[in-house]
Design a protein around this motif. Sequence first.
Motif, mmCIF file in Angstrom:
data_model
loop_
_atom_site.group_PDB
_atom_site.id
_atom_site.type_symbol
_atom_site.label_atom_id
_atom_site.label_comp_id
_atom_site.label_asym_id
_atom_site.label_seq_id
_atom_site.Cartn_x
_atom_site.Cartn_y
_atom_site.Cartn_z
ATOM 1 N N SER A 185 -37.425 -105.937 -9.223
ATOM 2 C CA SER A 185 -37.155 -106.114 -7.793
ATOM 3 C C SER A 185 -35.971 -105.266 -7.364
ATOM 4 C CB SER A 185 -36.863 -107.579 -7.486
ATOM 5 O OG SER A 185 -35.601 -107.955 -8.033
ATOM 6 N N GLY A 186 -35.818 -105.112 -6.066
ATOM 7 C CA GLY A 186 -34.682 -104.382 -5.531
ATOM 8 C C GLY A 186 -33.362 -105.056 -5.854
ATOM 9 N N ALA A 187 -33.377 -106.384 -5.945
ATOM 10 C CA ALA A 187 -32.146 -107.106 -6.277
ATOM 11 C C ALA A 187 -31.646 -106.740 -7.678
ATOM 12 C CB ALA A 187 -32.384 -108.613 -6.187
ATOM 13 N N GLN A 188 -32.578 -106.419 -8.583
ATOM 14 C CA GLN A 188 -32.197 -106.117 -9.957
ATOM 15 C C GLN A 188 -31.538 -104.757 -10.120
ATOM 16 O OE1 GLN A 188 -36.285 -107.377 -11.317
ATOM 17 N NE2 GLN A 188 -35.128 -108.151 -13.059
ATOM 18 N N ILE A 189 -31.770 -103.842 -9.171
ATOM 19 C CA ILE A 189 -31.143 -102.525 -9.303
ATOM 20 C C ILE A 189 -30.078 -102.276 -8.240
ATOM 21 C CG2 ILE A 189 -33.193 -101.531 -10.396
ATOM 22 C CD1 ILE A 189 -33.800 -100.101 -7.772
ATOM 23 N N ASP A 190 -29.869 -103.232 -7.338
ATOM 24 C CA ASP A 190 -28.866 -103.060 -6.289
ATOM 25 C C ASP A 190 -27.481 -102.772 -6.873
ATOM 26 O OD1 ASP A 190 -28.012 -103.505 -3.325
ATOM 27 O OD2 ASP A 190 -26.730 -104.899 -4.424
ATOM 28 N N ALA A 191 -27.149 -103.422 -7.972
ATOM 29 C CA ALA A 191 -25.815 -103.250 -8.569
ATOM 30 C C ALA A 191 -25.596 -101.843 -9.115
ATOM 31 C CB ALA A 191 -25.593 -104.281 -9.674
ATOM 32 N N PHE A 192 -26.679 -101.114 -9.398
ATOM 33 C CA PHE A 192 -26.510 -99.727 -9.865
ATOM 34 C C PHE A 192 -25.675 -98.937 -8.866
ATOM 35 C CE2 PHE A 192 -30.644 -99.199 -12.599
ATOM 36 C CZ PHE A 192 -30.410 -100.426 -13.192
ATOM 37 N N ALA A 193 -25.937 -99.154 -7.574
ATOM 38 C CA ALA A 193 -25.240 -98.402 -6.523
ATOM 39 C C ALA A 193 -23.812 -98.875 -6.329
ATOM 40 C CB ALA A 193 -26.007 -98.520 -5.204
ATOM 41 N N ARG A 194 -23.525 -100.103 -6.711
ATOM 42 C CA ARG A 194 -22.215 -100.692 -6.439
ATOM 43 C C ARG A 194 -21.223 -100.539 -7.596
ATOM 44 N NH1 ARG A 194 -22.881 -103.982 -1.828
ATOM 45 N NH2 ARG A 194 -25.082 -104.295 -1.335
ATOM 46 N N ARG A 195 -21.735 -100.311 -8.788
ATOM 47 C CA ARG A 195 -20.843 -100.320 -9.949
ATOM 48 C C ARG A 195 -19.651 -99.384 -9.814
ATOM 49 N NH1 ARG A 195 -22.353 -99.322 -16.384
ATOM 50 N NH2 ARG A 195 -20.178 -99.329 -17.098
ATOM 51 N N PRO A 196 -19.838 -98.104 -9.415
ATOM 52 C CA PRO A 196 -18.658 -97.233 -9.291
ATOM 53 C C PRO A 196 -17.629 -97.761 -8.303
ATOM 54 C CG PRO A 196 -20.681 -95.938 -9.267
ATOM 55 C CD PRO A 196 -21.086 -97.363 -9.124
ATOM 56 N N LEU A 197 -18.091 -98.375 -7.219
ATOM 57 C CA LEU A 197 -17.173 -98.953 -6.241
ATOM 58 C C LEU A 197 -16.512 -100.216 -6.798
ATOM 59 C CD1 LEU A 197 -19.426 -98.455 -3.106
ATOM 60 C CD2 LEU A 197 -17.172 -97.431 -3.413
ATOM 61 N N TRP A 198 -17.299 -101.058 -7.440
ATOM 62 C CA TRP A 198 -16.742 -102.281 -8.019
ATOM 63 C C TRP A 198 -15.625 -101.965 -9.010
ATOM 64 C CZ3 TRP A 198 -21.871 -105.369 -9.307
ATOM 65 C CH2 TRP A 198 -22.391 -105.877 -8.121
ATOM 66 N N GLU A 199 -15.850 -100.937 -9.803
ATOM 67 C CA GLU A 199 -14.846 -100.588 -10.813
ATOM 68 C C GLU A 199 -13.532 -100.123 -10.183
ATOM 69 O OE1 GLU A 199 -16.939 -97.763 -13.213
ATOM 70 O OE2 GLU A 199 -17.825 -99.315 -14.499
ATOM 71 N N ALA A 200 -13.606 -99.735 -8.907
ATOM 72 C CA ALA A 200 -12.395 -99.349 -8.166
ATOM 73 C C ALA A 200 -11.924 -100.476 -7.245
ATOM 74 C CB ALA A 200 -12.673 -98.088 -7.354
ATOM 75 N N GLY A 201 -12.548 -101.650 -7.366
ATOM 76 C CA GLY A 201 -12.172 -102.779 -6.521
ATOM 77 C C GLY A 201 -12.695 -102.685 -5.111
ATOM 78 N N LEU A 202 -13.797 -101.973 -4.904
ATOM 79 C CA LEU A 202 -14.354 -101.730 -3.579
ATOM 80 C C LEU A 202 -15.796 -102.232 -3.514
ATOM 81 C CD1 LEU A 202 -13.111 -98.032 -3.199
ATOM 82 C CD2 LEU A 202 -11.905 -100.127 -2.496
ATOM 83 N N ASP A 203 -16.350 -102.303 -2.317
ATOM 84 C CA ASP A 203 -17.743 -102.712 -2.139
ATOM 85 C C ASP A 203 -18.167 -102.397 -0.708
ATOM 86 O OD1 ASP A 203 -20.223 -103.726 -2.796
ATOM 87 O OD2 ASP A 203 -19.588 -105.821 -2.942
ATOM 88 N N PHE A 204 -19.415 -102.689 -0.375
ATOM 89 C CA PHE A 204 -19.894 -102.550 1.006
ATOM 90 C C PHE A 204 -20.750 -103.759 1.340
ATOM 91 C CE2 PHE A 204 -22.679 -100.209 -1.853
ATOM 92 C CZ PHE A 204 -23.966 -100.560 -1.484
ATOM 93 N N ASP A 205 -20.808 -104.097 2.647
ATOM 94 C CA ASP A 205 -21.410 -105.359 3.086
ATOM 95 C C ASP A 205 -22.801 -105.204 3.690
ATOM 96 O OD1 ASP A 205 -19.188 -106.877 2.290
ATOM 97 O OD2 ASP A 205 -18.149 -106.449 4.164
ATOM 98 N N HIS A 206 -23.577 -104.268 3.180
ATOM 99 C CA HIS A 206 -24.973 -104.178 3.608
ATOM 100 C C HIS A 206 -25.825 -103.883 2.390
ATOM 101 C CE1 HIS A 206 -24.748 -99.758 3.295
ATOM 102 N NE2 HIS A 206 -23.674 -99.793 4.057
ATOM 103 N N GLY A 207 -27.122 -103.982 2.544
ATOM 104 C CA GLY A 207 -28.008 -103.675 1.434
ATOM 105 C C GLY A 207 -27.934 -102.205 1.065
ATOM 106 N N THR A 208 -28.375 -101.905 -0.148
ATOM 107 C CA THR A 208 -28.389 -100.516 -0.600
ATOM 108 C C THR A 208 -29.587 -99.764 -0.049
ATOM 109 O OG1 THR A 208 -27.194 -101.069 -2.619
ATOM 110 C CG2 THR A 208 -28.479 -99.043 -2.656
ATOM 111 N N GLY A 209 -30.661 -100.470 0.238
ATOM 112 C CA GLY A 209 -31.835 -99.768 0.736
ATOM 113 C C GLY A 209 -32.832 -100.685 1.411
ATOM 114 N N HIS A 210 -33.517 -100.174 2.421
ATOM 115 C CA HIS A 210 -34.559 -100.899 3.152
ATOM 116 C C HIS A 210 -35.869 -100.142 3.023
ATOM 117 C CE1 HIS A 210 -34.221 -97.797 6.292
ATOM 118 N NE2 HIS A 210 -32.911 -97.945 6.175
ATOM 119 N N GLY A 211 -36.974 -100.841 3.202
ATOM 120 C CA GLY A 211 -38.265 -100.185 3.210
ATOM 121 C C GLY A 211 -38.449 -99.361 4.473
ATOM 122 N N VAL A 212 -39.334 -98.367 4.389
ATOM 123 C CA VAL A 212 -39.606 -97.482 5.524
ATOM 124 C C VAL A 212 -41.120 -97.328 5.663
ATOM 125 C CG1 VAL A 212 -39.275 -95.163 6.491
ATOM 126 C CG2 VAL A 212 -37.438 -96.248 5.171
ATOM 127 N N GLY A 213 -41.609 -97.343 6.902
ATOM 128 C CA GLY A 213 -43.035 -97.246 7.162
ATOM 129 C C GLY A 213 -43.536 -95.819 7.265
#
Length: 604
Positions: A456-484
């Motif tokens: 699922s998308g939830a299982q790979i969402d942290a891939f995008a956040r790890r570099p930021l987390w390691e610097a004590g940072l994050d973002f408050d939206h999803g990493t990706g949405h579906g597109v039609g």
Amino acid sequence: MFDSHFQTYEEAADPSLGAPRLKMLRARLKAMKLDGFLIPRADAHQNEYVAPCEERLAWLTGFTGSAGFAIVLADKAAMFVDGRYTIQAREQVDAKAFALVPLGETPPSEWLAKNAKKGARIGYDPWLHTNGQIARFETAAKKAEARLVAVEENPLDLLWEDRPTPPRGRVVLHPQKHAGEAAAKKLKRVAEMLSADALLVSDPHALAWAFNLRGGDVAHTPIALGYALIPRRGKPRLFLDPEKLNSRTANALGKLAHLSPPDFLPDALKELGAKKQKVLFDAGTAPERLARLFTEAGGQAEIGNDPIALMKARKNAAELAGARAAHLRDGVAMARFLCWFDKTAPRGRLTEIAAAQALETFRRESGELRDISFPTISAAGSHAALPHYRVTEKSNARIGKGVYLVDSGAQYPDGTTDVTRTLAVGRASKAASRANTLVLKGHIAIARAIFPEGTSGAQIDAFARRPLWEAGLDFDHGTGHGVGSYLSVHEGPQRISKLGGAALEPGMILSNEPGYYREGAFGIRIENLVAVEKRNIAGAEREMLGFETLTLVPIDLRLVEPKLLTNEEKAWLNAYHARVRAALSPFLDPAERAWLKKATKRIS
């Protein structure tokens, strides 16, 4: 033209009108013997983009974001927004009239349970809420010993004197060369999947996909507002305003379904209910009003997921080919814009609106642009720290030295695009360059991800956040949405997010857009669209998947610190830029090609 309707509506939705309109609404509620009212930002289909006549929340409060909710009681009122719109709501809503409540901390139903008085009658418009939404509010009302009351007429509609008329955009047929499958075959597949006697199609995007039609009833998404009943056996029934159909379109659709105006739907559901039939209502989009009148007539309402959503999400070969063609076309327009921007912005006279207008002009010059896929986010400096910033005449800023973020997309007949680039104007700060590089590392991690079927998308969402987390940072939206596919730029059920529970499947298109936002300073986001594809791995014991990157637009190297990238990340970036350069160069003039060569130079 740069989103002129949005501009005009924002100016009309004056926050200073919130208090007097709130007073008018309370007087109307008192006359209706109601003690409160629920006001969603919604239409009868739960669309993200709604027709001007459905912008009740903006009319009352001044808030023009795409997601929000208000509750008005006799002695207090609350406006609920999520993290994307916190700052925007502060600027647009009169905080003395409406308490601003973070949606993530206090859901509207919980607020109602705590604030409604015993015996209160809380009104709601049953066309603007789903069954699930009303069930939550009924539970909350019971806790407060209050009662929910469905109204026949929305009190806001009675007060809104200059309310726009309902839309009547022309319905057109979506050619099979782009759809990749005949509508008759799609409808047959849908019917074969049903366990109920019929499916009520209440999502206009699903309607567009199933019947291979497109419309013009809302901004930025080519949908026609309407419904359909697809029976397990027999001919479907399509409910569309006949004034939206010319004779050719009506004849073609008439071969697929019985055509009726939308006003005929309630009686059609009552007839099915009287026959004790079972109808599937989409939990996410079907109005509570329709499900209730069906059950009151004797029918069995099954509230669940419309199977069309998942069918639509899995793009076929023709739709994927169209997406690639659309992204190549869009990449050329973006490259021309970025070249122009690099020459123009340093002069210090370019504004956010002028930049957005120029970008749309470059896209229009392709001859294939049908609309922008959402209002362009053109954000300079601290405005870029607002993830969903919308420039207005009032907020329009000059683009000065520092960071400029542009998030934009296009609707072409063969595909929908969405791309974000963060650009340096002059020399950017070290903090911005470092943040941009961390965001880029997360972006690359998603682009390079390989994962087993069923992930699922939830299982790979942290891939995008790890570099930021390691610097004590994050973002408050999803990493990706579906597109039609020449449909909504925000499509479900697929998404890359902490809440993304749907399994990613081949053919699904999603965005890859990690970000970082420092309030009052700058914002960073890097977004490409990707398509899920199968990956053949020697010796693999499971079926594996990965992503094909569709977007072809340079990533600004002036904001990249190579020393923070691994060799694998540098290799990905260099390979991506080589691909962008090879794909776009044949369509650019000599000056633009020279700019592109420099913008996609190899880093080490």
